[in-house]
Design an enzyme around this catalytic site. Structure first.
Site, PDB file in Angstrom:
ATOM      1  N   GLU A  95       0.816  -1.206   0.000  1.00  7.46           N
ATOM      2  CA  GLU A  95       0.000   0.000   0.000  1.00  7.46           C
ATOM      3  C   GLU A  95       0.850   1.257   0.000  1.00  7.46           C
ATOM      4  O   GLU A  95       1.874   1.335   0.662  1.00  7.46           O
ATOM      5  CB  GLU A  95      -0.933   0.002   1.214  1.00  7.46           C
ATOM      6  CG  GLU A  95      -2.087  -0.962   1.023  1.00  7.46           C
ATOM      7  CD  GLU A  95      -2.911  -1.124   2.282  1.00  7.46           C
ATOM      8  OE1 GLU A  95      -4.046  -0.634   2.299  1.00  7.46           O
ATOM      9  OE2 GLU A  95      -2.408  -1.725   3.240  1.00  7.46           O
ATOM     10  N   CYS A 108       3.655   8.480   0.678  1.00  2.82           N
ATOM     11  CA  CYS A 108       4.010   7.623   1.806  1.00  2.82           C
ATOM     12  C   CYS A 108       4.119   6.192   1.280  1.00  2.82           C
ATOM     13  O   CYS A 108       3.141   5.629   0.805  1.00  2.82           O
ATOM     14  CB  CYS A 108       2.918   7.739   2.877  1.00  2.82           C
ATOM     15  SG  CYS A 108       3.196   6.645   4.274  1.00  2.82           S
ATOM     16  N   CYS A 115       3.741  -6.328   8.575  1.00  2.00           N
ATOM     17  CA  CYS A 115       4.765  -5.850   9.513  1.00  2.00           C
ATOM     18  C   CYS A 115       4.925  -6.868  10.633  1.00  2.00           C
ATOM     19  O   CYS A 115       3.942  -7.405  11.123  1.00  2.00           O
ATOM     20  CB  CYS A 115       4.345  -4.503  10.106  1.00  2.00           C
ATOM     21  SG  CYS A 115       5.606  -3.763  11.182  1.00  2.00           S
ATOM     22  N   CYS A 119       2.847  -3.490  17.396  1.00  2.00           N
ATOM     23  CA  CYS A 119       2.361  -2.291  18.070  1.00  2.00           C
ATOM     24  C   CYS A 119       0.850  -2.424  18.237  1.00  2.00           C
ATOM     25  O   CYS A 119       0.123  -2.671  17.274  1.00  2.00           O
ATOM     26  CB  CYS A 119       2.712  -1.044  17.269  1.00  2.00           C
ATOM     27  SG  CYS A 119       4.493  -0.883  16.984  1.00  2.00           S
ATOM     28  N   CYS A 122      -1.801  -0.306  16.123  1.00  3.47           N
ATOM     29  CA  CYS A 122      -1.632  -0.200  14.662  1.00  3.47           C
ATOM     30  C   CYS A 122      -2.295  -1.358  13.931  1.00  3.47           C
ATOM     31  O   CYS A 122      -2.112  -2.524  14.283  1.00  3.47           O
ATOM     32  CB  CYS A 122      -0.147  -0.168  14.313  1.00  3.47           C
ATOM     33  SG  CYS A 122       0.168  -0.070  12.536  1.00  3.47           S
ATOM     34  N   GLY A 168       4.981  -1.637   7.438  1.00  4.68           N
ATOM     35  CA  GLY A 168       6.285  -2.251   7.665  1.00  4.68           C
ATOM     36  C   GLY A 168       7.237  -1.418   8.490  1.00  4.68           C
ATOM     37  O   GLY A 168       6.985  -0.234   8.756  1.00  4.68           O
ATOM     38  N   GLU A 169       8.316  -2.056   8.878  1.00  5.44           N
ATOM     39  CA  GLU A 169       9.366  -1.391   9.643  1.00  5.44           C
ATOM     40  C   GLU A 169      10.577  -1.233   8.717  1.00  5.44           C
ATOM     41  O   GLU A 169      11.290  -2.198   8.443  1.00  5.44           O
ATOM     42  CB  GLU A 169       9.708  -2.230  10.883  1.00  5.44           C
ATOM     43  CG  GLU A 169      10.947  -1.805  11.624  1.00  5.44           C
ATOM     44  CD  GLU A 169      11.034  -0.301  11.909  1.00  5.44           C
ATOM     45  OE1 GLU A 169      10.063   0.287  12.421  1.00  5.44           O
ATOM     46  OE2 GLU A 169      12.077   0.297  11.597  1.00  5.44           O
ATOM     47  N   SER A 200      10.699   6.545   9.064  1.00  9.92           N
ATOM     48  CA  SER A 200      10.245   6.400  10.445  1.00  9.92           C
ATOM     49  C   SER A 200      10.525   4.993  10.957  1.00  9.92           C
ATOM     50  O   SER A 200      10.267   4.006  10.277  1.00  9.92           O
ATOM     51  CB  SER A 200       8.741   6.678  10.489  1.00  9.92           C
ATOM     52  OG  SER A 200       8.233   6.440  11.772  1.00  9.92           O
ATOM     53  N   SER A 223       9.282   6.514  16.356  1.00 13.23           N
ATOM     54  CA  SER A 223       7.957   6.390  16.970  1.00 13.23           C
ATOM     55  C   SER A 223       8.123   6.064  18.447  1.00 13.23           C
ATOM     56  O   SER A 223       8.659   5.018  18.804  1.00 13.23           O
ATOM     57  CB  SER A 223       7.157   5.288  16.281  1.00 13.23           C
ATOM     58  OG  SER A 223       7.010   5.612  14.915  1.00 13.23           O
ATOM     59  N   LEU A 224       7.656   6.954  19.282  1.00 10.70           N
ATOM     60  CA  LEU A 224       7.888   6.802  20.721  1.00 10.70           C
ATOM     61  C   LEU A 224       6.645   6.277  21.437  1.00 10.70           C
ATOM     62  O   LEU A 224       6.695   5.258  22.127  1.00 10.70           O
ATOM     63  CB  LEU A 224       8.332   8.155  21.286  1.00 10.70           C
ATOM     64  CG  LEU A 224       9.079   8.132  22.610  1.00 10.70           C
ATOM     65  CD1 LEU A 224      10.295   7.215  22.554  1.00 10.70           C
ATOM     66  CD2 LEU A 224       9.499   9.551  22.985  1.00 10.70           C
ATOM     67  N   ASN A 304      -5.694   7.038  14.794  1.00 11.92           N
ATOM     68  CA  ASN A 304      -6.668   6.727  13.745  1.00 11.92           C
ATOM     69  C   ASN A 304      -7.283   5.379  14.070  1.00 11.92           C
ATOM     70  O   ASN A 304      -6.566   4.392  14.213  1.00 11.92           O
ATOM     71  CB  ASN A 304      -5.971   6.691  12.386  1.00 11.92           C
ATOM     72  CG  ASN A 304      -5.369   8.045  12.042  1.00 11.92           C
ATOM     73  OD1 ASN A 304      -6.062   9.061  12.035  1.00 11.92           O
ATOM     74  ND2 ASN A 304      -4.071   8.071  11.788  1.00 11.92           N
ATOM     75  N   CYS A 347      -2.177   7.146   9.086  1.00 12.63           N
ATOM     76  CA  CYS A 347      -1.147   6.427   9.861  1.00 12.63           C
ATOM     77  C   CYS A 347      -1.761   5.257  10.607  1.00 12.63           C
ATOM     78  O   CYS A 347      -2.741   5.394  11.305  1.00 12.63           O
ATOM     79  CB  CYS A 347      -0.549   7.325  10.941  1.00 12.63           C
ATOM     80  SG  CYS A 347       0.431   8.656  10.353  1.00 12.63           S
TER      81      CYS A 347
HETATM   82  N1  SAH Z   1       7.197   0.935  11.534  1.00 11.11           N
HETATM   83  C1  SAH Z   1       7.560   2.327  11.409  1.00 11.11           C
HETATM   84  C2  SAH Z   1       6.897   2.949  10.223  1.00 11.11           C
HETATM   85  C3  SAH Z   1       5.404   3.125  10.359  1.00 11.11           C
HETATM   86  S1  SAH Z   1       5.143   4.792  10.541  1.00 11.11           S
HETATM   87  C4  SAH Z   1       7.281   3.040  12.704  1.00 11.11           C
HETATM   88  O1  SAH Z   1       6.681   2.455  13.589  1.00 11.11           O
HETATM   89  O2  SAH Z   1       7.708   4.172  12.875  1.00 11.11           O
HETATM   90  C5  SAH Z   1       3.605   4.895  11.129  1.00 11.11           C
HETATM   91  C6  SAH Z   1       3.462   5.930  12.245  1.00 11.11           C
HETATM   92  O3  SAH Z   1       2.087   5.890  12.571  1.00 11.11           O
HETATM   93  C7  SAH Z   1       4.222   5.544  13.503  1.00 11.11           C
HETATM   94  O4  SAH Z   1       4.676   6.687  14.157  1.00 11.11           O
HETATM   95  C8  SAH Z   1       3.154   4.876  14.345  1.00 11.11           C
HETATM   96  O5  SAH Z   1       3.434   4.965  15.703  1.00 11.11           O
HETATM   97  C9  SAH Z   1       1.934   5.639  13.947  1.00 11.11           C
HETATM   98  N2  SAH Z   1       0.701   4.866  14.089  1.00 11.11           N
HETATM   99  C10 SAH Z   1       0.545   3.548  14.046  1.00 11.11           C
HETATM  100  N3  SAH Z   1      -0.753   3.215  14.191  1.00 11.11           N
HETATM  101  C11 SAH Z   1      -1.423   4.363  14.309  1.00 11.11           C
HETATM  102  C12 SAH Z   1      -2.795   4.694  14.459  1.00 11.11           C
HETATM  103  N4  SAH Z   1      -3.733   3.758  14.488  1.00 11.11           N
HETATM  104  N5  SAH Z   1      -3.115   5.983  14.539  1.00 11.11           N
HETATM  105  C13 SAH Z   1      -2.180   6.959  14.466  1.00 11.11           C
HETATM  106  N6  SAH Z   1      -0.884   6.714  14.307  1.00 11.11           N
HETATM  107  C14 SAH Z   1      -0.498   5.419  14.240  1.00 11.11           C
END
Ligand code: SAH
Length: 357
Positions: A95, A108, A115, A119, A122, A168-169, A200, A223-224, A304, A347
């Site tokens: 995607e 993006c 992935c 998390c 997500c 993905g990561e 990211s 991503s913290l 989201n 996201c």
């Molecule tokens: N795997 C990488 C790349 C994905 S980036 C990473 O984790 O950074 C996607 C970003 O969206 C990350 O900052 C993640 O924390 C955030 N994210 C994931 N699920 C989400 C959601 N449901 N709503 C908002 N942000 C989300």
């Protein structure tokens, strides 16, 4: 045991393409012509390269593919965002999201199909890892999107920014990612330079050090999602492998490698009632202070939602208050406006969801 022994032209650097073309007994300038045809003119078949001798076109088609992705569906949001559901030659979903803004376009892209990280907030995590995308599959996403938006061969009216924030990561597919970025930065091709790219990571610590040492590298976002290990362990299980202390030390080292004026980002997904109190904000500010990070900005991302996810977005007031607390401690924070939520393009919503047009 690859069924397809052909090369994927889209995933070759100019140097690799020169090697392939000279092996066919052709001069180097032909390779550059092909490279331009694929990445600058964005042609999608050898037949269209009418400036090449017919023989060579045939030879190339025998040896290599241009396309390894097919577009399956396209969803267009009320806000103009587009989500593309593509498929690899081996049947895995990919995607890509196109996000128009007034001044520039952002694409993006995904680095993996699915992935492996889990998390909790997500949707992509629910797929598990389906495969690492090849460099060619990463580059091709961008070509397909640009062609869809502007037409094949049409010069894009303004610059394109890339974010490696799709499925993905990226740092678990580091070599292919770096190869793709190199191909895309080529002046004779897409010419999207690293300075226009942000990648990211969920916190693959050794790769943050590696990125710090790369000469030509994209911007970094980390991503913290939580200010302490207890909460982060729950939200992002990768934290059990590399905890916040290790992550902050890597961020500190990365910061030292930044050029003047350059910054990096912490992304903080805002989960209503989970990680969004003023106290969480104060703890986050103090964490940043403790590691003496001075070139970091925080992107606050309201969650989201999706049916399978047990979280709610923080309220607008909560987000504003969180931001204020950070700023009162001298930490810069920005609220990210969600784009394409209605079509599962925002996201954390990429999970090859069909139907939502
Ligand atoms: N795997 C990488 C790349 C994905 S980036 C990473 O984790 O950074 C996607 C970003 O969206 C990350 O900052 C993640 O924390 C955030 N994210 C994931 N699920 C989400 C959601 N449901 N709503 C908002 N942000 C989300």
């Amino acid at each position: 045991m690859s069924v397809n022994a052909k090369a994927h032209i889209t995933g070759l650097t100019q140097a690799e393409l020169i090697e392939l073309v000279t092996r066919l007994g052709e001069p180097k300038y032909r390779a550059i012509q092909v490279f331009k045809a694929v990445h600058d003119r964005r042609l999608r078949s050898f037949d269209e390269m009418t400036d090449l001798p017919k023989d060579l076109r045939k030879q190339l088609a025998d040896q290599a593919d241009i396309s390894r992705l097919t577009m399956e569906e396209r969803y267009v949001s009320a806000d103009g965002t587009r989500r593309y559901l593509m498929r690899t030659a081996d049947g895995k979903p990919v995607e890509t999201v196109y996000i128009p803004t007034e001044k520039r376009d952002t694409i993006c892209f995904s680095s993996q199909s699915g992935c492996p990280l889990k998390c909790d907030f997500c949707l992509t995590a629910k797929l598990g890892l389906l495969k690492n995308l090849t460099a060619g599959e990463i580059v091709e996403q961008i070509i397909i999107v640009l062609n869809d938006v502007y037409g094949a061969g049409v010069e894009t009216p303004h610059g394109t920014n890339l974010v490696g924030m799709g499925a993905g990561e990226p740092f678990l597919n580091f070599d292919n990612l770096v190869a793709a970025l190199e191909i895309m930065s080529d002046e004779e091709g897409l010419f999207i330079v690293p300075n226009r790219v942000t990648v990211s990571t969920a916190g693959i610590v050794p790769k943050i050090y590696e990125l710090a040492n790369l000469e030509r590298r994209p911007h970094l976002a980390i991503s913290l999602a939580a200010p302490n290990d207890e909460l982060r362990d729950r939200l992002m299980p990768i934290n059990k492998r590399w905890n916040i202390d290790e992550l902050m030390k890597a961020a500190r080292e990365f910061e030292k490698s930044l050029r003047r004026g350059e910054r990096f980002t912490f992304e903080y997904v805002m989960l209503g009632g989970v990680n969004d109190s003023d106290q969480d904000a104060a703890e986050l500010a103090s964490l940043i202070g403790r590691y003496r990070l001075r070139k970091v900005k925080i992107n606050l991302i309201p969650h989201n939602g999706a049916e399978q996810l047990d979280y709610a977005a923080s309220t607008r007031e909560r987000v504003a208050s969180f931001k204020e607390v950070l700023e009162s401690h001298g930490v810069s924070a920005y609220v990210r406006t969600p784009r394409g939520r209605d079509i599962y393009a925002a996201c954390g919503q990429l999970a090859a969801v069909a139907g939502a047009k």
